[in-house]
Design an enzyme around this catalytic site. Sequence first.
Site, PDB file in Angstrom:
ATOM      1  NE  ARG A 106      -4.201   1.629   2.216  1.00 24.78           N
ATOM      2  CZ  ARG A 106      -4.461   2.764   2.847  1.00 24.78           C
ATOM      3  NH1 ARG A 106      -3.546   3.288   3.660  1.00 24.78           N
ATOM      4  NH2 ARG A 106      -5.604   3.379   2.687  1.00 24.78           N
TER       5      ARG A 106
ATOM      6  CG  ASP B 174     -10.892   3.735   6.174  1.00 27.61           C
ATOM      7  OD1 ASP B 174      -9.774   3.211   6.016  1.00 27.61           O
ATOM      8  OD2 ASP B 174     -11.034   4.939   6.430  1.00 27.61           O
TER       9      ASP B 174
ATOM     10  CG  HIS C 270     -10.229   5.678   1.040  1.00 24.04           C
ATOM     11  ND1 HIS C 270     -11.030   4.949   1.887  1.00 24.04           N
ATOM     12  CD2 HIS C 270      -9.014   5.741   1.646  1.00 24.04           C
ATOM     13  CE1 HIS C 270     -10.351   4.591   2.951  1.00 24.04           C
ATOM     14  NE2 HIS C 270      -9.119   5.046   2.831  1.00 24.04           N
TER      15      HIS C 270
END
Length: 215
Positions: free
Chosen positions: A41, A166, A98
């Site tokens: 990530r 999240d 997102h």
Amino acid sequence: RVTLDAIKQLGASARGVVVVRPDVSDATLKQMADGGIRGIRFTQADPVTAVTKLDMIEPLARRIAPLGWHVQIHMTSKQILDAEALWNRLPCPIVFDHMGRMDPKLGPADPAFAVIRRLIDKGKTWVKLAGAYLNTAEGPPRYADATRLALAFSTAAPERCVWGSDWPHPTEAADRKPDDALLFDLLTVWVPSEASRRRILVDNPETLYGFPKTA
């Protein structure tokens, strides 16, 4: 080590995504792969707090591609747009976290939306339907602007969407944490089709993260 230990304890029901730097050894990457890691990530939406840099993405992507991993990108829509050439060079799948952090006022009209859609059409890109509270100016409970964006992605390419809670919402102050039940219930609005929801919650994660196939 904590993540790998957690995956080991959870067994076949768990996978992980990690943050690494270019000096990570091949042996460590192999150990991570064997332990259930499936991607790396890059969080650069806030350059002040970012622990990775844009120029790290391509070299690391080339090293993890043989492992079948993906790169997960958390950037603003402008950052995504500015780096369009990079995304087209990467040899591994891409997951935009997102929903690409689009401008809430623009939603699907944000130029970065078209960039991600083109990448999806090439068969190498996924979008995580997550972070309604990060893509809104209108706020709860409906998150109407974030919902418009989520619907645009889920309608155009349900086969390339995954969902995320999240949790525990690290960007939000303790007194501003969103309601997790509300966020989960939004998925029925974002993805009205039950068949598409199953694809997003079950089938797509099986493909992206290598979970055992369900019946």
